[in-house]
Motif scaffolding. Structure first.
Motif, PDB file in Angstrom:
ATOM      1  N   ALA A  80       0.850  -1.195   0.000  1.00  0.00           N
ATOM      2  CA  ALA A  80       0.000   0.000   0.000  1.00  0.00           C
ATOM      3  C   ALA A  80       0.885   1.244   0.000  1.00  0.00           C
ATOM      4  O   ALA A  80       1.897   1.286   0.682  1.00  0.00           O
ATOM      5  N   CYS A  81       0.461   2.228  -0.772  1.00  0.00           N
ATOM      6  CA  CYS A  81       1.187   3.498  -0.831  1.00  0.00           C
ATOM      7  C   CYS A  81       1.139   4.179   0.542  1.00  0.00           C
ATOM      8  O   CYS A  81       0.086   4.230   1.170  1.00  0.00           O
ATOM      9  N   LEU A  82       2.287   4.703   0.991  1.00  0.00           N
ATOM     10  CA  LEU A  82       2.339   5.325   2.312  1.00  0.00           C
ATOM     11  C   LEU A  82       1.590   6.656   2.341  1.00  0.00           C
ATOM     12  O   LEU A  82       1.264   7.172   3.403  1.00  0.00           O
ATOM     13  N   ASN A  83       1.311   7.206   1.170  1.00  0.00           N
ATOM     14  CA  ASN A  83       0.609   8.493   1.141  1.00  0.00           C
ATOM     15  C   ASN A  83      -0.893   8.304   0.929  1.00  0.00           C
ATOM     16  O   ASN A  83      -1.692   8.668   1.780  1.00  0.00           O
ATOM     17  N   CYS A  84      -1.273   7.705  -0.203  1.00  0.00           N
ATOM     18  CA  CYS A  84      -2.706   7.630  -0.525  1.00  0.00           C
ATOM     19  C   CYS A  84      -3.308   6.280  -0.131  1.00  0.00           C
ATOM     20  O   CYS A  84      -4.511   6.096  -0.239  1.00  0.00           O
ATOM     21  N   GLU A  85      -2.445   5.334   0.310  1.00  0.00           N
ATOM     22  CA  GLU A  85      -2.883   4.018   0.795  1.00  0.00           C
ATOM     23  C   GLU A  85      -3.512   3.141  -0.283  1.00  0.00           C
ATOM     24  O   GLU A  85      -4.081   2.094   0.019  1.00  0.00           O
ATOM     25  N   ASN A 104       1.993   7.761  -8.810  1.00  0.00           N
ATOM     26  CA  ASN A 104       1.452   9.118  -8.693  1.00  0.00           C
ATOM     27  C   ASN A 104       2.107   9.890  -7.569  1.00  0.00           C
ATOM     28  O   ASN A 104       2.575  11.016  -7.751  1.00  0.00           O
ATOM     29  N   CYS A 105       2.138   9.259  -6.389  1.00  0.00           N
ATOM     30  CA  CYS A 105       2.673   9.945  -5.214  1.00  0.00           C
ATOM     31  C   CYS A 105       4.187  10.118  -5.343  1.00  0.00           C
ATOM     32  O   CYS A 105       4.743  11.116  -4.890  1.00  0.00           O
ATOM     33  N   GLN A 106       4.865   9.136  -5.969  1.00  0.00           N
ATOM     34  CA  GLN A 106       6.300   9.257  -6.177  1.00  0.00           C
ATOM     35  C   GLN A 106       6.601  10.485  -7.049  1.00  0.00           C
ATOM     36  O   GLN A 106       7.544  11.224  -6.800  1.00  0.00           O
TER      37      GLN A 106
HETATM   38 ZN   LIG Z   1      -0.030   6.987  -3.586  1.00  0.00          ZN
END
Ligand SMILES: [Zn+2]
Length: 117
Positions: A80-85, A104-106
């Motif tokens: 899971a992405c640490l930002n948007c999960e 995306n978050c990267q």
């Molecule tokens: Zn993300």
């Protein structure tokens, strides 16, 4: 969508961690077991280790990410992405198993639009 092989990912994380640790320790891992070091020796060794860590900032950061990823596998939170999960693309995780963010978050992070941590 390709499957996420956690066992394989864990193996490559552990292998990468071993590699980084021996790199950060200047490949002297075997020395530590040879004899009981006296406190001065130990202090010197720790000091040079800290210096090594400072000059190898990228390596030590990567080591932290790898440890985090291994913890997340243990906690069954891996992927899971640490930002948007949202789930990180398995292809991305197979290529960069210590990835913390989705693409995306990267991208946001690299543009300075995301607060890390
Ligand atoms: Zn993300």
């Amino acid at each position: 969508m390709s499957e996420l092989n956690l066992k394989k990912i864990k193996e490559s994380l552990v292998a990468e961690r071993e590699l980084l640790i021996s790199k950060l320790n200047g490949n002297d891992l075997s020395v530590d077991d040879a004899e009981t070091p006296d406190p001065v020796d130990l202090a010197v060794r720790n000091y040079s280790k800290n210096v090594m860590l400072a000059v190898s900032e990228n390596d030590s950061r990567q080591l932290i990410f790898i440890n985090e990823a291994l913890t997340r596998i243990g906690d069954e939170e891996y992927g899971a992405c640490l930002n948007c999960e949202k789930p990180i693309n398995p292809k991305r995780l197979n290529a960069v198993p210590w990835a913390r963010y989705c693409l995306n978050c990267q991208e946001l992070l690299e543009q300075g639009l995301l607060d890390e941590d």
